[in-house]
Design a protein around this motif. Structure first.
Motif, PDB file in Angstrom:
ATOM      1  N   PRO A  79      -5.036  13.691   0.324  1.00  0.00           N
ATOM      2  CA  PRO A  79      -4.231  12.468   0.428  1.00  0.00           C
ATOM      3  C   PRO A  79      -5.131  11.264   0.740  1.00  0.00           C
ATOM      4  CG  PRO A  79      -3.933  13.819   2.371  1.00  0.00           C
ATOM      5  CD  PRO A  79      -4.798  14.609   1.435  1.00  0.00           C
ATOM      6  N   ILE A  80      -4.901  10.158   0.043  1.00  0.00           N
ATOM      7  CA  ILE A  80      -5.658   8.927   0.289  1.00  0.00           C
ATOM      8  C   ILE A  80      -4.689   7.753   0.350  1.00  0.00           C
ATOM      9  CG2 ILE A  80      -7.798   9.734  -0.771  1.00  0.00           C
ATOM     10  CD1 ILE A  80      -7.047   8.073  -3.246  1.00  0.00           C
ATOM     11  N   TRP A  81      -5.065   6.727   1.068  1.00  0.00           N
ATOM     12  CA  TRP A  81      -4.260   5.510   1.208  1.00  0.00           C
ATOM     13  C   TRP A  81      -4.777   4.464   0.234  1.00  0.00           C
ATOM     14  CZ3 TRP A  81       0.146   3.813   3.003  1.00  0.00           C
ATOM     15  CH2 TRP A  81       0.344   2.438   3.192  1.00  0.00           C
ATOM     16  N   ILE A  82      -3.881   3.912  -0.600  1.00  0.00           N
ATOM     17  CA  ILE A  82      -4.219   2.824  -1.518  1.00  0.00           C
ATOM     18  C   ILE A  82      -3.786   1.524  -0.853  1.00  0.00           C
ATOM     19  CG2 ILE A  82      -3.837   1.846  -3.810  1.00  0.00           C
ATOM     20  CD1 ILE A  82      -5.286   4.491  -3.881  1.00  0.00           C
ATOM     21  N   GLU A  83      -4.725   0.606  -0.652  1.00  0.00           N
ATOM     22  CA  GLU A  83      -4.422  -0.674  -0.003  1.00  0.00           C
ATOM     23  C   GLU A  83      -3.486  -1.512  -0.871  1.00  0.00           C
ATOM     24  OE1 GLU A  83      -5.243  -1.805   2.993  1.00  0.00           O
ATOM     25  OE2 GLU A  83      -6.325   0.032   3.472  1.00  0.00           O
ATOM     26  N   GLY A  84      -2.750  -2.395  -0.241  1.00  0.00           N
ATOM     27  CA  GLY A  84      -1.913  -3.340  -0.981  1.00  0.00           C
ATOM     28  C   GLY A  84      -2.784  -4.282  -1.786  1.00  0.00           C
ATOM     29  N   GLY A  94       0.832  -1.204   0.000  1.00  0.00           N
ATOM     30  CA  GLY A  94       0.000   0.000   0.000  1.00  0.00           C
ATOM     31  C   GLY A  94       0.862   1.247   0.000  1.00  0.00           C
ATOM     32  N   ALA A  95       0.264   2.370  -0.406  1.00  0.00           N
ATOM     33  CA  ALA A  95       1.015   3.618  -0.482  1.00  0.00           C
ATOM     34  C   ALA A  95       0.056   4.798  -0.401  1.00  0.00           C
ATOM     35  CB  ALA A  95       1.798   3.679  -1.792  1.00  0.00           C
ATOM     36  N   TRP A  96       0.618   5.947  -0.049  1.00  0.00           N
ATOM     37  CA  TRP A  96      -0.154   7.180  -0.050  1.00  0.00           C
ATOM     38  C   TRP A  96      -0.106   7.790  -1.429  1.00  0.00           C
ATOM     39  CZ3 TRP A  96      -3.333   8.784   3.604  1.00  0.00           C
ATOM     40  CH2 TRP A  96      -3.177   8.271   4.909  1.00  0.00           C
ATOM     41  N   THR A  97      -1.234   8.368  -1.849  1.00  0.00           N
ATOM     42  CA  THR A  97      -1.298   9.108  -3.109  1.00  0.00           C
ATOM     43  C   THR A  97      -2.283  10.254  -2.915  1.00  0.00           C
ATOM     44  OG1 THR A  97      -1.574   8.946  -5.499  1.00  0.00           O
ATOM     45  CG2 THR A  97      -3.127   7.710  -4.146  1.00  0.00           C
ATOM     46  N   TYR A  98      -2.503  11.023  -3.962  1.00  0.00           N
ATOM     47  CA  TYR A  98      -3.403  12.168  -3.868  1.00  0.00           C
ATOM     48  C   TYR A  98      -4.520  12.049  -4.881  1.00  0.00           C
ATOM     49  CZ  TYR A  98       0.091  14.291  -0.897  1.00  0.00           C
ATOM     50  OH  TYR A  98       0.958  14.539   0.122  1.00  0.00           O
TER      51      TYR A  98
END
Length: 124
Positions: free
Chosen positions: A114-119, A70-74
């Protein structure tokens, strides 16, 4: 191709064609390998006198899967705002007089959130 593969294909073709095998071909010997070296014996292949039946085995292929972390993105969040602007008196396109007034205007704006994308599992 290797000598063993060539030999196997030749024997298979002979058996399927109904011809006699290599052992019955007038004393012809099939030697596997290159020229003989000192101390190295000659290998003679004598096929089995029965029929050769080749049964293909199923091959199962499964794609390799990897976990993408997972990672942070916008993400863009659009917004609309209404503001009132003063329009002075004027003649319109029909040559009619229009008194000065406030008219609504829509302004487009927004912001990056900012939003978190799950693995997730992906093909490697």
């Amino acid at each position: 191709m290797t000598t063993t593969v060539v030999l196997a294909l030749a024997l298979l073709a002979a058996v399927l064609a109904g011809r006699p095998g290599a052992a019955e071909a007038g004393g012809v010997r099939i030697v596997i390998g290159g020229p003989p070296f000192a101390g190295r014996p000659h290998h003679v292949v004598r096929p089995h006198p029965g029929r050769v039946i080749v049964v293909p085995r199923p091959v199962y292929l499964a794609p390799r899967r990897c976990l993408a972390p997972g990672a942070w993105t916008y993400q863009w969040v659009p917004q609309s705002q209404v503001a009132y602007a003063w329009v002075p008196a004027h003649y319109n396109t029909d040559a009619l007089w229009v008194e000065g007034q406030y008219v609504p205007q829509v302004f487009q704006s927004g912001y990056w959130q900012p939003i978190w994308i799950e693995g997730r599992w992906v093909d490697c």
